[in-house]
Design a protein around this motif. Structure first.
Motif, mmCIF file in Angstrom:
data_model
loop_
_atom_site.group_PDB
_atom_site.id
_atom_site.type_symbol
_atom_site.label_atom_id
_atom_site.label_comp_id
_atom_site.label_asym_id
_atom_site.label_seq_id
_atom_site.Cartn_x
_atom_site.Cartn_y
_atom_site.Cartn_z
ATOM 1 N N CYS A 228 0.813 -1.221 0.000
ATOM 2 C CA CYS A 228 0.000 0.000 0.000
ATOM 3 C C CYS A 228 0.846 1.272 0.000
ATOM 4 N N PHE A 229 1.928 1.288 0.781
ATOM 5 C CA PHE A 229 2.644 2.548 1.004
ATOM 6 C C PHE A 229 4.143 2.463 0.726
ATOM 7 N N GLY A 230 4.626 1.338 0.247
ATOM 8 C CA GLY A 230 6.045 1.218 -0.019
ATOM 9 C C GLY A 230 6.845 1.297 1.272
ATOM 10 N N THR A 231 7.865 2.145 1.282
ATOM 11 C CA THR A 231 8.716 2.277 2.468
ATOM 12 C C THR A 231 8.260 3.401 3.394
ATOM 13 N N ALA A 232 7.188 4.123 3.040
ATOM 14 C CA ALA A 232 6.704 5.235 3.865
ATOM 15 C C ALA A 232 6.009 4.702 5.114
ATOM 16 N N ASP A 233 5.975 5.541 6.155
ATOM 17 C CA ASP A 233 5.308 5.179 7.404
ATOM 18 C C ASP A 233 3.800 5.197 7.181
#
Length: 875
Positions: A228-233
């Motif tokens: 859903c968000f890759g490496t982002a928090d």
């Protein structure tokens, strides 16, 4: 005191001194102490002499103990040097011995890892021994039907029972997650906020105490967060999730750490349970009415609480909600820690992974130990045969120079332990090589790093030491008994007392026949399951998963009729149909027939009119759904033969469902189809009824018309994406889904086949061992026969005949055990093969052929030797 005891030191002191003295000092030191004792006795009397003797023993004890220890270490070093020398002298024999033990110990290593893994399941949860699942059941005796609990059970337990520290309800659902313009199906798990109070799944982000408190909160698994968000928090961000017919934005409140492989519970994301089951999950309702959705319920007891005492309170509290008319039920507790091992009676779980079965651990351990026993027997026979061939004179000379029987026993035990430890090293190497294949067969993720647990390493070393000591004792005992003169002259023949060896060999052959024949039956049973007539045609059918499509999209786009029209324009497509449930996941209902009848488990599915032709179902009575009868969409059902038999001997067509069930439905039966297997052949066919689907199918089936599979799949994918842009194309072959139902039978059939192969090969090595002993015993006879004109073929027959009789005897002894074992295994299958006599003959015949081939090859070598050499060897 007898006259022989006069003038002798106290008996306890003499016994202690004999234990302390090293072997080389016993003939002299004990006599010196006794002579000095007599002098003191003559001068000072018995009491002072006894005191003096005890003082000398106590004062000398440390020095004598160290001397004895050094002597034993020196003796052990000598044994070790001799053992290494003998292993180097006969490298071929050593390789056979070490190789056989390595194979057996490799099996034990893998079996030990398997059992260790089974018992380690779910142990990562804190206080797991205090976690229980609350189950409910209706009916009695063999007609009992187990169910999930009603929704309010969990909150009621937490609020009303002081023994319960926390309770959580769980419900599984496939959810559609949309993020960044992509949609993908995830394994969702609905849960109460107390989920992390019962189970120990750590979060890498977020607070477990508050993660599921909000009605539209979600805890993502690590992989789902990455998609859903890759490496982002992801915490605090929103994601669109479709659950059932509802699509909404959910706020990410946590990210779960990777779920351990040894977990019976897994998920891709966690949602509040009300999002999965709806508000009705908090309402009580009559059992089977559908007014209160079911949910799996788990509790954690307080420290010191007794599960039996808690369960005894259910009849007057929870059980009162398990009634509907005269249909009653009850609740019980099942220990969660025992779930995976298959211990105890337990029904199917909708939230936990399929559990294992104790028979797998018992079967694998038994097979490994059988192979190890065969390897140990071969080691004994090979050691005796080799020693009789070239160590008899050595042993005789050692006995002439004073070697005791115990010394010879220790020598062979050291050789056995050394060989077994070498076999353990080889077994670990074999285990490392075959571990990937073993994991594939068992569905495990085992790693040799588990040996870091000192208990496993110690158990394996102890097993090898005990095996080596036991296997070395028999050769040492056999070869240390004859008189030195017999050994030195070479007049010692093992054939006089070979009954024990032959009994060993018959036992090995019997195990081999048992394993080979059992493997044959299991293979035939698996082939029968995989090739049985299912009652429909699964070949050439592509199943499309439509659960990611929202009902709104399907209704607005008229999706399935449009897709069907587009697909049928292509010649490689033969038919298209759709249904509410997948072929292996038909819906189930518990219905009550009469006032005194037990509940009936009925399966149901909603389909479109093309379902009959697309799947190849066979109509045996009445008619199928037709556009000519508009009322079919609401008042008509088609049932299977099992359902029709509930109406008695008369025809079922035209009868109303209300005639057999206490149900308000006005639907009438318009047709009967031949029984077909929507479940695997491990279950008998349940009563089933089919109705017409109104909208929003979850599965589609496309029958291919040609042999060009790649072209057909490309066509289906192209037309699907044209009709449903932006949705993932998820497909599978229906016959492959059916085959996956029997993966465990296939895996274990292959595993038992491999074990049987190893057992037969090791047993053939045992044949070689006894053939060596036989040739040593009959060397002179063989030489004389060759001198007077016996042919090589006659010599081969002479050596092979006895082994053929032993193999035949082993087959006769093994067949009753095969019959009992196979009959017990096949009894677990309602649809099974017959116990054909030719399989018993084939198993015994195969072992017999391998035995004759092994003995024949060695006998040819003996027959080609020069007769003069045979006559000289025992001259």
């Amino acid at each position: 005191m007898g006259p022989d005891q006069v003038g002798r030191p106290p008996r306890p002191a003499r016994w202690l001194l004999s234990r302390l003295l090293p072997y080389r000092l016993k003939p002299t030191a004990a006599g010196d102490f006794e002579e000095l004792y007599r002098r003191v006795l003559a001068e000072d009397g018995r009491a002072r002499a006894a005191a003096w003797y005890w003082r000398q023993v106590v004062k000398s004890a440390p020095a004598f103990f160290l001397a004895a220890l050094c002597w034993k270490l020196e003796m052990f070093a000598g044994y070790l040097k001799l053992a290494l020398r003998h292993l180097r002298r006969r490298p071929g024999l050593a390789a056979v011995n070490v190789g056989g033990l390595a194979v057996g110990l490799a099996g034990c290593v893998l079996a030990l890892f398997f059992v260790y893994d089974e018992f380690a399941y779910d142990r990562f949860h804190r206080r797991v021994d205090r976690v229980y699942e609350v189950k409910s059941k209706v009916g009695a005796g063999e007609r009992t039907v187990s169910l999930e609990t009603q929704g309010p059970v969990g909150p009621a337990l937490a609020a009303e029972f002081p023994e319960v520290e926390a309770a959580v309800r769980l419900a599984r659902a496939d959810v559609i997650v949309r993020s960044g313009g992509q949609a993908f199906i995830q394994d969702g798990l609905g849960a109460d906020p107390s989920f992390f109070d019962v189970f120990s799944f750590p979060l890498t982000a977020g607070d477990p105490a508050t993660a599921l408190r909000e009605p539209y909160s979600v805890v993502l698994g690590g992989e789902a967060a990455r998609l859903c968000f890759g490496t982002a928090d992801p915490v605090g961000r929103t994601v669109s999730i479709k659950v059932g017919g509802e699509t909404a934005d959910y706020t990410v409140t946590g990210v779960a750490a990777a779920i351990p492989a040894r977990s019976s519970l897994d998920f891709d994301l966690l949602l509040p349970i009300v999002r999965v089951k709806g508000p009705a999950v908090d309402r009580w309702g009559p059992v089977g009415s559908g007014e209160s959705p079911d949910a799996a319920c788990f509790i954690r007891l307080r420290d010191g609480a007794d599960a039996g005492v808690l369960a005894s309170k259910f009849p007057g509290t929870l059980d009162k909600h398990m009634t509907r008319g005269n249909l009653t039920g009850s609740h019980y507790l099942f220990p969660f820690a025992r779930y995976h091992r298959g211990a105890g009676d337990y029904s199917f779980s909708s939230v936990l992974k399929p559990r294992s079965a104790p028979v797998y651990s018992v079967l694998l351990t038994s097979l490994a130990l059988l192979v190890l026993v065969i390897a140990g027997m071969n080691f004994m026979n090979l050691s005796v045969g080799a020693a009789a061939a070239d160590r008899a004179r050595e042993i005789g000379i050692r006995k002439v120079f004073g070697a005791r029987q115990g010394d010879l026993l220790h020598q062979f035990r050291v050789e056995g332990v050394l060989t077994a430890l070498a076999g353990l090293a080889g077994g670990l190497g074999i285990a490392r090589l075959v571990l990937p294949a073993f994991n594939a067969l068992t569905g495990k993720g085992l790693r040799l790093e588990a040996l870091g647990d000192g208990r496993l390493s110690a158990a394996l070393v102890l097993l090898a030491v005990l095996l080596g000591a036991a296997a070395g004792s028999y050769p040492g005992w056999s070869l240390s008994r004859p008189r030195p003169a017999e050994l030195v002259r070479g007049a010692f023949f093992l054939g006089r007392r070979s009954g024990f060896n032959r009994a060993f060999l018959v036992f090995q052959f019997a195990i081999a026949v048992f394993l080979v024949t059992t493997t044959g039956f299991l293979y035939l049973q698996h082939r029968y399951l995989a090739g049985a007539d299912l009652g429909y045609d699964a070949g050439g059918v592509v199943a499309l998963d439509l659960r990611q499509l929202t009902p709104q999209f399907q209704g607005a786009s008229n999706f399935m009729p449009v897709l069907k029209a587009r697909l049928l324009r292509h010649p490689e497509i033969g038919a298209v149909s759709w249904s509410e449930s997948g072929m292996s996941s038909w819906s189930a209902r518990v219905l009550r027939r009469g006032a005194s009848s037990s509940p009936v488990f009925v399966r149901s599915n909603g389909v479109n009119p093309d379902y009959l032709g697309t799947l190849g179902l066979r109509l045996v009575e009445g008619r199928w759904f037709s556009p000519e009868f508009p009322s079919d969409s609401s008042d008509a059902v088609v049932v299977n033969e099992t359902f029709a038999r509930m109406f008695g001997p008369g025809p079922a067509v035209g009868r109303s469902l209300s005639e057999v069930f206490h149900d308000k439905s006005t639907a009438r039966i318009v047709g009967v189809v031949r029984d077909f297997h929507f479940d695997s052949l491990r279950r008998t066919i349940d009563p089933a009824m089919i109705g017409l689907i109104e909208d929003s199918p979850r599965w589609a089936y496309v029958r291919l018309a040609g042999d060009d599979l790649q072209s057909a799949l490309g066509t289906i994918e192209k037309e699907f994406k044209a009709a449903a842009p932006g949705y993932p194309f998820i497909w599978s072959f229906l016959d492959e889904e059916v085959a996956r139902q029997y993966e465990s039978e296939a895996r274990w059939s292959v595993m038992i086949s491999l074990v049987s192969l190893f057992a037969v090969l090791i047993a053939c090595a045992g044949v070689l061992a006894l053939a060596v002993q036989t040739s040593v015993r009959r060397t002179r006879e063989i030489g004389i026969r060759r001198v007077i004109g016996a042919s090589g073929l006659q010599v081969v027959g002479l050596l092979s005949g006895g082994f053929a009789r032993l193999a035949a005897l082993a087959g006769v002894l093994a067949w009753p055990a095969v019959y009992i074992a196979v009959r017990k295994v096949l009894a677990g299958y309602p649809y099974r093969i017959a116990l054909s006599p030719w399989m018993f003959l084939a198993g015994g015949g195969l072992v017999l052929l391998l035995v004759l081939a092994t003995v024949g090859l060695y006998a040819v070598r003996v027959a080609r030797a020069k007769p003069v050499d045979a006559l000289r060897c025992l001259g």
